[in-house]
Design a protein around this motif. Sequence first.
Motif, PDB file in Angstrom:
ATOM      1  N   LYS A 154       0.834  -1.200   0.000  1.00 44.70           N
ATOM      2  CA  LYS A 154       0.000   0.000   0.000  1.00 44.70           C
ATOM      3  C   LYS A 154       0.871   1.253   0.000  1.00 44.70           C
ATOM      4  CE  LYS A 154      -4.051   2.020   2.250  1.00 44.70           C
ATOM      5  NZ  LYS A 154      -5.044   1.875   3.353  1.00 44.70           N
ATOM      6  N   ARG A 155       1.957   1.225   0.764  1.00 51.90           N
ATOM      7  CA  ARG A 155       2.886   2.357   0.807  1.00 51.90           C
ATOM      8  C   ARG A 155       3.500   2.588  -0.581  1.00 51.90           C
ATOM      9  NH1 ARG A 155       6.530   4.749   4.930  1.00 51.90           N
ATOM     10  NH2 ARG A 155       4.852   4.136   6.343  1.00 51.90           N
ATOM     11  N   ILE A 156       3.853   1.512  -1.272  1.00 47.32           N
ATOM     12  CA  ILE A 156       4.442   1.655  -2.609  1.00 47.32           C
ATOM     13  C   ILE A 156       3.439   2.292  -3.571  1.00 47.32           C
ATOM     14  CG2 ILE A 156       5.427   0.442  -4.590  1.00 47.32           C
ATOM     15  CD1 ILE A 156       6.283  -1.773  -2.590  1.00 47.32           C
ATOM     16  N   SER A 157       2.203   1.801  -3.546  1.00 47.44           N
ATOM     17  CA  SER A 157       1.174   2.344  -4.445  1.00 47.44           C
ATOM     18  C   SER A 157       0.954   3.835  -4.206  1.00 47.44           C
ATOM     19  CB  SER A 157      -0.147   1.590  -4.260  1.00 47.44           C
ATOM     20  OG  SER A 157      -0.058   0.288  -4.787  1.00 47.44           O
ATOM     21  N   LYS A 158       1.067   4.245  -2.968  1.00 50.52           N
ATOM     22  CA  LYS A 158       0.870   5.654  -2.628  1.00 50.52           C
ATOM     23  C   LYS A 158       2.030   6.511  -3.122  1.00 50.52           C
ATOM     24  CE  LYS A 158       0.179   8.726   1.346  1.00 50.52           C
ATOM     25  NZ  LYS A 158       0.063   8.795   2.831  1.00 50.52           N
TER      26      LYS A 158
ATOM     27  N   ASN B 101       4.823   5.437  -5.311  1.00 51.01           N
ATOM     28  CA  ASN B 101       4.963   5.105  -6.730  1.00 51.01           C
ATOM     29  C   ASN B 101       6.190   5.707  -7.407  1.00 51.01           C
ATOM     30  OD1 ASN B 101       3.951   3.538  -8.875  1.00 51.01           O
ATOM     31  ND2 ASN B 101       3.201   5.394  -9.891  1.00 51.01           N
ATOM     32  N   ASN B 102       7.255   5.974  -6.673  1.00 46.72           N
ATOM     33  CA  ASN B 102       8.519   6.340  -7.320  1.00 46.72           C
ATOM     34  C   ASN B 102       9.676   5.979  -6.398  1.00 46.72           C
ATOM     35  OD1 ASN B 102       9.686   8.971  -5.965  1.00 46.72           O
ATOM     36  ND2 ASN B 102       7.469   9.296  -6.158  1.00 46.72           N
ATOM     37  N   ILE B 103      10.803   5.661  -7.012  1.00 45.02           N
ATOM     38  CA  ILE B 103      11.952   5.138  -6.285  1.00 45.02           C
ATOM     39  C   ILE B 103      12.468   6.126  -5.248  1.00 45.02           C
ATOM     40  CG2 ILE B 103      14.329   4.321  -6.526  1.00 45.02           C
ATOM     41  CD1 ILE B 103      12.219   2.397  -7.608  1.00 45.02           C
ATOM     42  N   GLU B 104      12.571   7.394  -5.631  1.00 42.45           N
ATOM     43  CA  GLU B 104      13.164   8.396  -4.748  1.00 42.45           C
ATOM     44  C   GLU B 104      12.386   8.512  -3.429  1.00 42.45           C
ATOM     45  OE1 GLU B 104      12.505   8.814  -7.968  1.00 42.45           O
ATOM     46  OE2 GLU B 104      14.585   8.708  -8.686  1.00 42.45           O
ATOM     47  N   SER B 105      11.055   8.541  -3.525  1.00 47.58           N
ATOM     48  CA  SER B 105      10.239   8.674  -2.314  1.00 47.58           C
ATOM     49  C   SER B 105      10.340   7.431  -1.443  1.00 47.58           C
ATOM     50  CB  SER B 105       8.775   8.923  -2.689  1.00 47.58           C
ATOM     51  OG  SER B 105       8.631  10.140  -3.382  1.00 47.58           O
ATOM     52  N   ILE B 106      10.431   6.260  -2.061  1.00 49.51           N
ATOM     53  CA  ILE B 106      10.542   5.015  -1.297  1.00 49.51           C
ATOM     54  C   ILE B 106      11.877   4.948  -0.569  1.00 49.51           C
ATOM     55  CG2 ILE B 106      10.714   2.498  -1.513  1.00 49.51           C
ATOM     56  CD1 ILE B 106       8.647   2.829  -3.865  1.00 49.51           C
TER      57      ILE B 106
ATOM     58  N   GLY C  44      11.818   7.443   2.296  1.00 49.94           N
ATOM     59  CA  GLY C  44      11.044   6.908   3.408  1.00 49.94           C
ATOM     60  C   GLY C  44      11.833   5.888   4.208  1.00 49.94           C
ATOM     61  N   LEU C  45      12.611   5.057   3.523  1.00 51.57           N
ATOM     62  CA  LEU C  45      13.432   4.059   4.206  1.00 51.57           C
ATOM     63  C   LEU C  45      14.497   4.732   5.065  1.00 51.57           C
ATOM     64  CD1 LEU C  45      14.344   1.106   4.624  1.00 51.57           C
ATOM     65  CD2 LEU C  45      15.764   1.354   2.593  1.00 51.57           C
ATOM     66  N   ASN C  46      15.100   5.776   4.543  1.00 47.11           N
ATOM     67  CA  ASN C  46      16.186   6.454   5.255  1.00 47.11           C
ATOM     68  C   ASN C  46      15.698   7.314   6.413  1.00 47.11           C
ATOM     69  OD1 ASN C  46      18.093   5.348   3.526  1.00 47.11           O
ATOM     70  ND2 ASN C  46      17.999   7.061   2.097  1.00 47.11           N
ATOM     71  N   GLU C  47      14.462   7.801   6.305  1.00 41.71           N
ATOM     72  CA  GLU C  47      13.981   8.762   7.304  1.00 41.71           C
ATOM     73  C   GLU C  47      12.996   8.170   8.308  1.00 41.71           C
ATOM     74  OE1 GLU C  47      12.416  12.087   5.201  1.00 41.71           O
ATOM     75  OE2 GLU C  47      14.377  12.710   4.395  1.00 41.71           O
ATOM     76  N   SER C  48      12.549   6.952   8.057  1.00 42.38           N
ATOM     77  CA  SER C  48      11.543   6.367   8.940  1.00 42.38           C
ATOM     78  C   SER C  48      12.040   5.054   9.522  1.00 42.38           C
ATOM     79  CB  SER C  48      10.238   6.121   8.169  1.00 42.38           C
ATOM     80  OG  SER C  48       9.299   5.439   8.973  1.00 42.38           O
ATOM     81  N   ASN C  49      11.645   4.765  10.743  1.00 40.70           N
ATOM     82  CA  ASN C  49      12.026   3.516  11.397  1.00 40.70           C
ATOM     83  C   ASN C  49      10.904   2.480  11.386  1.00 40.70           C
ATOM     84  OD1 ASN C  49      14.651   4.347  12.146  1.00 40.70           O
ATOM     85  ND2 ASN C  49      13.808   5.502  13.880  1.00 40.70           N
ATOM     86  N   ASP C  50       9.770   2.785  10.727  1.00 39.14           N
ATOM     87  CA  ASP C  50       8.646   1.851  10.799  1.00 39.14           C
ATOM     88  C   ASP C  50       8.778   0.747   9.763  1.00 39.14           C
ATOM     89  OD1 ASP C  50       6.698   2.459   8.388  1.00 39.14           O
ATOM     90  OD2 ASP C  50       7.418   4.405   9.106  1.00 39.14           O
TER      91      ASP C  50
ATOM     92  N   PHE D   7       9.454  -2.444   4.551  1.00 33.62           N
ATOM     93  CA  PHE D   7       8.931  -3.427   3.603  1.00 33.62           C
ATOM     94  C   PHE D   7       8.604  -2.807   2.253  1.00 33.62           C
ATOM     95  CE2 PHE D   7       8.272  -6.466   7.140  1.00 33.62           C
ATOM     96  CZ  PHE D   7       8.794  -7.595   6.520  1.00 33.62           C
ATOM     97  N   ALA D   8       8.243  -1.518   2.215  1.00 33.97           N
ATOM     98  CA  ALA D   8       8.025  -0.860   0.933  1.00 33.97           C
ATOM     99  C   ALA D   8       9.304  -0.889   0.098  1.00 33.97           C
ATOM    100  CB  ALA D   8       7.554   0.581   1.142  1.00 33.97           C
ATOM    101  N   ALA D   9      10.436  -0.620   0.741  1.00 29.54           N
ATOM    102  CA  ALA D   9      11.711  -0.650   0.035  1.00 29.54           C
ATOM    103  C   ALA D   9      12.100  -2.072  -0.363  1.00 29.54           C
ATOM    104  CB  ALA D   9      12.798  -0.018   0.904  1.00 29.54           C
TER     105      ALA D   9
END
Length: 352
Positions: free
Chosen positions: A198-202, A204-209, A212-218, A223-225
């Motif tokens: 669901k996170r990926i669909s929202k 939908n681009n590599i840079e944002s994913i 999100g991986l680098n800035e979030s601990n959730d 799993f989106a990455a």
Amino acid sequence: MKNLLTVLCILFLSVVTYSQGKVITQNFVAASIQNNKGGEDANRRLSIYLPPDYETSTQCYPVIYVLHGYGGTDSLMMSVWFNFKELLDEAIKTGKMRPMIVVAPNSNTKLQGSFYTNSSVTGNWADYIAKDVVQYIDKNFRTIPDRRSRGLCGHSMGGNGALKLGMQFADIFSAVYALSPAVLDWHGDFSLASRGFKRISKLNNIESIVKGLNESNDFDAFFAAVLTAMARVYSPDVSNKGLLANLPVTYVGDSAVYHPAVINEWEKQFPFHMIDHYLPQLRSLTALKLDWGRNEDFSHIPFTSLQFSKKLEAYRINHFAEEYIGDHGNILGGFDGRIFNELLPFFDKYLR
């Protein structure tokens, strides 16, 4: 007396020096990754352990290839996470294993994981390990260039890769050891119900994913990455400009849409399903082992590892499988850990 003490000190220092191997790093251009469409760097680094007597002998050595996990690198695997050098020095010194060369290739990507799989988008990562790296090591170091003298192991994503490449390249490697192998099949926290889709669909681009991986601990961001990295090797598609891949699950608002054809593509790449198509290769291995911790951080690993072992057993494929009291990595390093006491003696026994 003074002269005697001097001689003893020199002898002691000689023993200490002899008992120490060394880790060197080398870079080379991996032909199997060149000209990929995903922007992955074909210039790759190798961390290489040379045994204590390498520079003073003419001996040729067996080689163990070590595959790192998701988010890892060659140097993290060799020196930081498990401190292979210290373990190898002591294992050779105490006779747990004879002198060998150990190689950790860097397989990190933009999404932090290659999953050791050939891809029309990111490059051919299976060939990179089994062809490019092996050929480079055989050409530049005194190896025994024979499958019976090559071992393959890995942790987590690297454990997945070890099992996968062990099947695909049984003519290159003869002994395989997988530590806590990840994503062998769908189950638990790794499933089509993962919120990562669901996170990926929202995004939908590599840079944002990646951001999100680098800035979030959730776990959703993690799993989106992971799932995006897998999509780029399991179901690549250059026509999808955002991801260069198709997903098995997409979302319209809060509603999941499942894509059976893509699900099938992924399952063809899962080691559990690959067993059916690689029976002769599995039977040709000198030795195969996997193990996992009972208290795993990732719930899918104990279940799918056991299922993998049961399927091998059903096909009467000789192997070792063991569950121990531990989590994803806490029992692996150190002199009381599984690398020192299980993995290194395994390769000493089964490599020629």
